[in-house]
Design a protein around this motif. Structure first.
Motif, PDB file in Angstrom:
ATOM      1  N   LEU A   1      -7.345  10.212  -4.298  1.00 40.22           N
ATOM      2  CA  LEU A   1      -7.784   8.817  -4.352  1.00 40.22           C
ATOM      3  C   LEU A   1      -9.309   8.760  -4.471  1.00 40.22           C
ATOM      4  CD1 LEU A   1      -4.878   8.454  -3.303  1.00 40.22           C
ATOM      5  CD2 LEU A   1      -5.707   6.658  -1.805  1.00 40.22           C
ATOM      6  N   ARG A  56       1.137   6.384  -7.290  1.00 39.21           N
ATOM      7  CA  ARG A  56       2.442   6.418  -6.643  1.00 39.21           C
ATOM      8  C   ARG A  56       3.193   7.704  -6.980  1.00 39.21           C
ATOM      9  NH1 ARG A  56       0.408   3.647  -4.009  1.00 39.21           N
ATOM     10  NH2 ARG A  56       0.745   1.492  -3.423  1.00 39.21           N
ATOM     11  N   LEU A 101     -10.802   1.032  -6.424  1.00 40.49           N
ATOM     12  CA  LEU A 101     -10.015   2.125  -5.827  1.00 40.49           C
ATOM     13  C   LEU A 101      -8.994   2.600  -6.847  1.00 40.49           C
ATOM     14  CD1 LEU A 101      -8.653   3.852  -3.577  1.00 40.49           C
ATOM     15  CD2 LEU A 101      -7.533   1.767  -2.779  1.00 40.49           C
ATOM     16  N   ALA A 143       0.834  -1.216   0.000  1.00 38.37           N
ATOM     17  CA  ALA A 143       0.000   0.000   0.000  1.00 38.37           C
ATOM     18  C   ALA A 143       0.865   1.262   0.000  1.00 38.37           C
ATOM     19  CB  ALA A 143      -0.943  -0.022   1.191  1.00 38.37           C
ATOM     20  N   GLY A 144       0.241   2.409   0.128  1.00 44.90           N
ATOM     21  CA  GLY A 144       1.051   3.615  -0.023  1.00 44.90           C
ATOM     22  C   GLY A 144       0.483   4.893   0.562  1.00 44.90           C
ATOM     23  N   VAL A 145      -0.309   4.786   1.633  1.00 42.52           N
ATOM     24  CA  VAL A 145      -0.831   6.006   2.255  1.00 42.52           C
ATOM     25  C   VAL A 145      -0.269   6.107   3.675  1.00 42.52           C
ATOM     26  CG1 VAL A 145      -2.905   7.235   3.008  1.00 42.52           C
ATOM     27  CG2 VAL A 145      -2.956   5.915   0.889  1.00 42.52           C
ATOM     28  N   ARG A 184      -1.860   3.339  -9.244  1.00 39.57           N
ATOM     29  CA  ARG A 184      -2.070   2.090  -8.511  1.00 39.57           C
ATOM     30  C   ARG A 184      -3.582   1.942  -8.374  1.00 39.57           C
ATOM     31  NH1 ARG A 184      -0.552  -2.914  -7.257  1.00 39.57           N
ATOM     32  NH2 ARG A 184      -0.653  -3.478  -5.068  1.00 39.57           N
ATOM     33  N   TYR A 215      -7.157  -0.764  -7.895  1.00 40.29           N
ATOM     34  CA  TYR A 215      -7.640  -2.058  -7.408  1.00 40.29           C
ATOM     35  C   TYR A 215      -9.090  -2.266  -7.837  1.00 40.29           C
ATOM     36  CZ  TYR A 215      -3.757  -1.504  -4.035  1.00 40.29           C
ATOM     37  OH  TYR A 215      -2.530  -1.313  -3.429  1.00 40.29           O
ATOM     38  N   SER A 263      -5.735   4.748  -7.005  1.00 41.74           N
ATOM     39  CA  SER A 263      -4.704   5.400  -6.218  1.00 41.74           C
ATOM     40  C   SER A 263      -3.529   5.716  -7.135  1.00 41.74           C
ATOM     41  CB  SER A 263      -4.308   4.494  -5.043  1.00 41.74           C
ATOM     42  OG  SER A 263      -3.312   5.108  -4.255  1.00 41.74           O
ATOM     43  N   TRP A 306      -8.775  -8.231  -3.510  1.00 45.24           N
ATOM     44  CA  TRP A 306      -8.494  -7.112  -4.413  1.00 45.24           C
ATOM     45  C   TRP A 306      -7.514  -7.575  -5.472  1.00 45.24           C
ATOM     46  CZ3 TRP A 306      -7.136  -1.908  -1.477  1.00 45.24           C
ATOM     47  CH2 TRP A 306      -8.285  -1.446  -0.822  1.00 45.24           C
ATOM     48  N   PRO A 335      -7.079  -4.075   3.399  1.00 47.82           N
ATOM     49  CA  PRO A 335      -6.376  -2.869   2.940  1.00 47.82           C
ATOM     50  C   PRO A 335      -7.240  -1.617   2.779  1.00 47.82           C
ATOM     51  CG  PRO A 335      -6.622  -4.428   1.143  1.00 47.82           C
ATOM     52  CD  PRO A 335      -7.105  -5.127   2.365  1.00 47.82           C
ATOM     53  N   THR A 336      -8.563  -1.733   2.858  1.00 43.35           N
ATOM     54  CA  THR A 336      -9.434  -0.567   2.698  1.00 43.35           C
ATOM     55  C   THR A 336      -9.125   0.447   3.807  1.00 43.35           C
ATOM     56  OG1 THR A 336     -11.022  -2.346   2.376  1.00 43.35           O
ATOM     57  CG2 THR A 336     -11.799  -0.096   1.972  1.00 43.35           C
ATOM     58  N   GLY A 337      -8.585   1.587   3.434  1.00 42.32           N
ATOM     59  CA  GLY A 337      -8.211   2.589   4.442  1.00 42.32           C
ATOM     60  C   GLY A 337      -6.717   2.633   4.681  1.00 42.32           C
ATOM     61  N   ALA A 338      -5.994   1.645   4.150  1.00 44.76           N
ATOM     62  CA  ALA A 338      -4.523   1.650   4.167  1.00 44.76           C
ATOM     63  C   ALA A 338      -3.925   1.757   5.567  1.00 44.76           C
ATOM     64  CB  ALA A 338      -3.987   2.782   3.273  1.00 44.76           C
ATOM     65  N   TYR A 342     -12.384   6.033  -3.812  1.00 44.13           N
ATOM     66  CA  TYR A 342     -12.889   4.740  -3.338  1.00 44.13           C
ATOM     67  C   TYR A 342     -14.320   4.614  -3.863  1.00 44.13           C
ATOM     68  CZ  TYR A 342      -9.172   4.620   0.277  1.00 44.13           C
ATOM     69  OH  TYR A 342      -7.979   4.588   0.959  1.00 44.13           O
TER      70      TYR A 342
HETATM   71  C1  PHB Z   1      -2.499   2.104  -2.402  1.00 38.22           C
HETATM   72  O1  PHB Z   1      -2.173   3.155  -2.960  1.00 38.22           O
HETATM   73  O2  PHB Z   1      -1.904   1.051  -2.631  1.00 38.22           O
HETATM   74  C2  PHB Z   1      -3.649   2.102  -1.458  1.00 38.22           C
HETATM   75  C3  PHB Z   1      -4.277   3.295  -1.168  1.00 38.22           C
HETATM   76  C4  PHB Z   1      -5.346   3.305  -0.309  1.00 38.22           C
HETATM   77  C5  PHB Z   1      -5.788   2.133   0.261  1.00 38.22           C
HETATM   78  C6  PHB Z   1      -5.136   0.935  -0.006  1.00 38.22           C
HETATM   79  C7  PHB Z   1      -4.063   0.917  -0.878  1.00 38.22           C
HETATM   80  O3  PHB Z   1      -6.852   2.150   1.092  1.00 38.22           O
END
Ligand code: PHB
Ligand code: APR
Length: 398
Positions: A203, A218, A214, A49-51, A224, A226, A216, A189, A297-300, A205
């Motif tokens: 982002l 980088r 989702l 993930a990345g947040v 990124r 999903y 997102s 996912w 992973p929802t919400g990171a 959702y």
């Molecule tokens: C991601 O950028 O990989 C990411 C972002 C938000 C999430 C999960 C993954 O809730």
């Protein structure tokens, strides 16, 4: 028995949790050795993930590993929720007195930490096999492992089990010493990393009849994304064109949002699970990060939760070595778990709110589906509800 030596803290696992602990301890003059099962390229290549919450960014700064993060991280002061054919922005900064999140890949955090550890002469034993924690009931624990065909013994004061969900540390505890809580979700996912500009500045959702999605990013040129899929999905059934098509359907393609296609750099499936092991300490063995808990992973929250565990453990170890006191070590598990359960709640709630739950045999989810729609409509219309989301998304204090 082969080579034998000693360190203060033996850290199992060189994910973000183990690396950050080692780096923070080093800056306080406390010695550690990290034992990692995989090789360096594997550890640095895992896409996650990345947040990053503000507290995570602050602790990475305190560890002296935030130079690139400060240059390249993307500060986000809001994100969007799409559902019921509408889109709504959650204004993180306005709802939380100025708090924000930073988009920066966990892979990059890991690379920065490894570079910093090695530059400072820190020891990471990559490809350590058969790592086994021993005698952690008492105050003279040791860890055995083999490396390049030779057996090793590492004596220490403490063992930090930062070895992820499938690691050896939690599994080494006596069965009656921990209680576990678990929930698996009936979906997964499918994630892609693509050489393409993000779909929007923030982002998105999305809750959609065809499943969650989702969007997102980088960087300004790497996306990124999903899409929800079934937990035992066959990747070969998802050629690139199908993924882009699903994203367009679920996210929508309107003013200010455009799914930009580009070559894929990675395609993988992430299972969805909630899991907590209690307590997070047994004798001189301390669990931290994914070794003790998993969030969907929802919400990171996964990486951020690993970082808050490390914050508590680090403070406790510093107090032990500098002031010869152990009350923070004694409180570690309770303190960490109090925050863990709140992040578990938020991740479970956001997962439940946004995903399409399949009908179970003989049971029609029509009522639950309407409840989901009502909850999304409420969220979009109530500042109080949005404040709850924003406060959790930017990260609860630690
Ligand atoms: C991601 O950028 O990989 C990411 C972002 C938000 C999430 C999960 C993954 O809730
Ligand atoms: N011996 C040595 N190392 C091991 C062993 C073992 N028996 N088992 C696992 N490891 C290593 C793994 O190879 C991995 O590098 O422990 C490390 C654990 O790292 P992570 O799984 O990244 O866990 P953590 O540091 O707690 O980070 C949590 O990472 O997995 C994501 O979603 C998670 O974002 C969260 C964050």
């Amino acid at each position: 028995m082969g080579k034998s030596r000693r360190t203060q803290v033996c850290i199992v696992g060189s994910g973000p949790a183990g690396l950050l602990l080692s780096q923070l301890l080093h800056r306080q003059g406390i010695e550690s050795v990290i034992l990692e099962r995989r090789d360096r390229a594997y550890v640095e290549g895992r896409i996650r993930a990345g947040v990053l919450e503000q507290g995570t960014v602050d602790l990475l700064r305190e560890a002296g590993v935030a130079d690139r993060l400060d240059r390249e991280g993307l500060v986000h002061d809001g994100f969007e929720i799409a559902g019921n054919g509408r889109r709504h922005r959650i204004a993180l900064d306005e709802l939380t007195n100025g708090k924000v999140v930073t988009v920066y890949g966990q892979t990059e955090v890991t690379k920065d930490l490894i570079a910093a550890r090695l530059a400072a002469g820190g020891e990471i034993v990559f490809e350590a096999a058969d790592v086994t924690p021993n005698a952690f009931d008492g105050s003279k624990p040791f860890v055995t492992y083999s490396h390049q065909g030779q057996e090793h013994r590492l004596d220490c004061d403490f063992i930090a089990g930062c070895d992820g969900f499938h690691g050896v540390c939690r599994q080494s505890l006596p069965q009656n010493a921990i209680r576990t809580f678990e929930r698996t979700y009936p979906f997964a996912w499918l994630g892609i990393l693509a050489k393409a500009a993000p779909a929007a500045d923030e982002l998105i959702y999305a809750h959609h009849d065809r499943g969650f999605a989702l969007c997102s990013m980088r960087s300004e040129s790497i996306s990124r994304h999903y899409v929800q899929c079934s937990p035992n999905e066959d990747l070969s059934k998802w050629p690139d064109a199908r993924i882009w098509d699903e994203l367009r359907h679920r996210i929508g393609d309107t003013d200010g949002h455009h799914i930009n296609e580009g070559p894929l750099l990675d395609k993988s499936i992430t299972p969805m699970r909630s899991f907590v092991a209690e307590p997070m300490r047994h004798g001189s063995l301390f669990l931290a990060g994914d070794a003790a808990h998993i969030v969907p992973p929802t919400g990171a929250k996964g990486l951020n939760l690993a970082v808050s565990d490390i914050y508590y453990l680090y403070r406790a170890l510093v107090q032990f070595y500098k002031q010869s006191m152990s009350d923070l070590l004694d409180r570690y598990s309770d303190q960490a778990l109090a925050r863990v359960w709140k992040a578990e709640r938020f991740s479970w709630w956001m997962t439940s709110l946004l995903h399409k739950f399949p009908n179970e045999a003989g049971y029609d989810r029509a009522f639950e589906n309407r409840m989901q729609e009502a909850e999304i409509a409420y969220l979009m219309s109530s500042r109080a509800a949005q404040t709850v989301v924003a406060e959790n998304y930017v990260g609860l204090p630690f």
